[in-house]
Design an enzyme around this catalytic site. Structure first.
Site, short mmCIF file in Angstrom:
data_model
loop_
_atom_site.label_atom_id
_atom_site.label_comp_id
_atom_site.label_asym_id
_atom_site.label_seq_id
_atom_site.Cartn_x
_atom_site.Cartn_y
_atom_site.Cartn_z
N ASP A 178 0.84 -1.20 0.00
CA ASP A 178 0.00 0.00 0.00
C ASP A 178 0.87 1.26 0.00
OD1 ASP A 178 0.86 -0.19 2.60
OD2 ASP A 178 -1.13 0.00 3.51
N ASP B 271 -1.05 -6.06 -0.35
CA ASP B 271 -1.42 -5.45 0.94
C ASP B 271 -2.92 -5.25 1.02
OD1 ASP B 271 0.48 -4.94 2.91
OD2 ASP B 271 1.26 -3.16 1.89
N GLU C 270 9.06 -3.92 10.67
CA GLU C 270 9.45 -2.62 10.14
C GLU C 270 9.97 -1.70 11.24
OE1 GLU C 270 6.73 -0.85 7.36
OE2 GLU C 270 7.79 1.06 7.37
O1 KIV Z 1 3.50 -1.06 1.64
C1 KIV Z 1 4.68 -1.44 1.68
O2 KIV Z 1 5.49 -1.20 0.77
C2 KIV Z 1 5.10 -2.19 2.85
C3 KIV Z 1 6.57 -2.44 3.01
C4 KIV Z 1 7.25 -1.22 3.44
C5 KIV Z 1 6.82 -3.58 3.90
O3 KIV Z 1 4.31 -2.55 3.65
#
Ligand code: KIV
Length: 297
Positions: free
Chosen positions: A77, A116, A215
């Protein structure tokens, strides 16, 4: 079919079972072109083989990172930031994520593709969470979903898993909660939050998440989590002990030039190269140099 990959770091000896090196040792070739599955991700952890994950959101980039031999492509996301120009990941919708996810899946032959679940699609009713995950799987063809949060997401994760959908967890700095945190600074620096995070990771692993993103947490905590659970951890600002790493493609290629966190390694300066290339094109058009005799019919 083989995938030529620029070698940046030599992997442990065990990895040579999966990769064979070219003569000059400057590239390696992924010798196993089979689709990466949850089983292979689990096997990689058992073999101590580091897992390489990167984001992608469009056909062209997904084709390239897949050809490079990446293990997992995350349709993150973070598209909200790097594709849509939003300040946070909050505004992106499930419809947006489905367009990006479907486009990436169309490009990919080998990598596992994880999409995501965006803000607001899984934090409420677990049945609704399952319905949204099913929609993502059906409409994109992805291999699984990722969602943010610990034990508070247990019911939603269990419901999604019940539908046979692989779930990747995400702990530490969870950007969808930025308004709650009020800062993007490193999470779990105090003992209470570190203890909670470790307990969250154990629950996510126990209920069946196949991997967990960590993270922006202290490297020692990420190492402890990695040792304490039986599924791989994927770090982004989580240090070298994680089972794998993930970066946002635009950040590591130097396309997103303002974003410079300590954890980011920038592998190229495509932003500057694009500006230079387009600048040269503009000059050539203005001067009449382009097109020349060989570039016309
Ligand atoms: O949305 C994304 O790119 C992520 C990564 C930073 C793990 O969740």
């Amino acid at each position: 079919m083989c995938f030529a990959v620029k070698r940046v770091h030599l992997q442990p000896l065990k990895t040579i079972l999966n990769y064979y090196y070219s003569n000059d040792m400057s590239t390696y070739t992924v010798s196993d072109p089979r689709k990466v599955t949850t089983k292979r991700i689990a096997d990689m952890r058992l073999a101590d083989e580091k897992i390489a994950m990167i984001t992608a959101y469009d056909y062209t980039m997904a084709t390239l990172v897949d050809q490079a031999g990446i293990d997992i492509i995350l349709v993150g996301d973070s598209a909200s930031n790097v594709m849509q120009g939003n300040a946070t990941t909050i505004p992106i919708t499930i419809d947006d994520m489905i367009v990006y996810g479907r486009t990436v899946v169309r490009a990919v032959k080998r990598a596992m593709v994880i999409v995501d679940m965006p803000f607001g699609t899984y934090q409420g009713d677990p049945i609704e969470a399952q319905r949204n995950a099913v929609r993502i799987m059906q409409e994109t063809g992805a291999d699984g979903v990722k969602l943010e949060g610990g034990r508070e997401m247990r019911a939603a994760i269990e419901m999604i898993l019940r539908a046979g959908i692989p779930v990747m967890g995400h702990l530490g700095l969870t950007p969808q909660s930025i308004n709650k945190f009020g800062t993007y600074s490193t999470r779990a620096q105090d003992e209470a939050e570190a203890t909670r995070l470790l307990a969250d990771a154990k629950v996510l692993a126990e209920i069946g998440c196949f991997a967990i993103v960590l993270e922006k947490i202290p490297a020692m905590l990420a190492a402890k989590v990695t040792q304490s659970i039986n599924v791989p951890t994927i770090g982004i600002g989580g240090g070298g002990a994680c089972s794998g790493q993930v970066l946002v493609l635009h950040d590591m290629l130097g396309l997103n030039r303002e974003f410079k966190p300590k954890f980011l390694r920038v592998y190229n300066n495509l932003g500057e190269q694009i500006i230079d290339s387009v600048g040269n094109y503009i000059s050539d058009v203005k001067s009449g140099d382009f097109p020349n005799e060989n570039e016309q019919y």
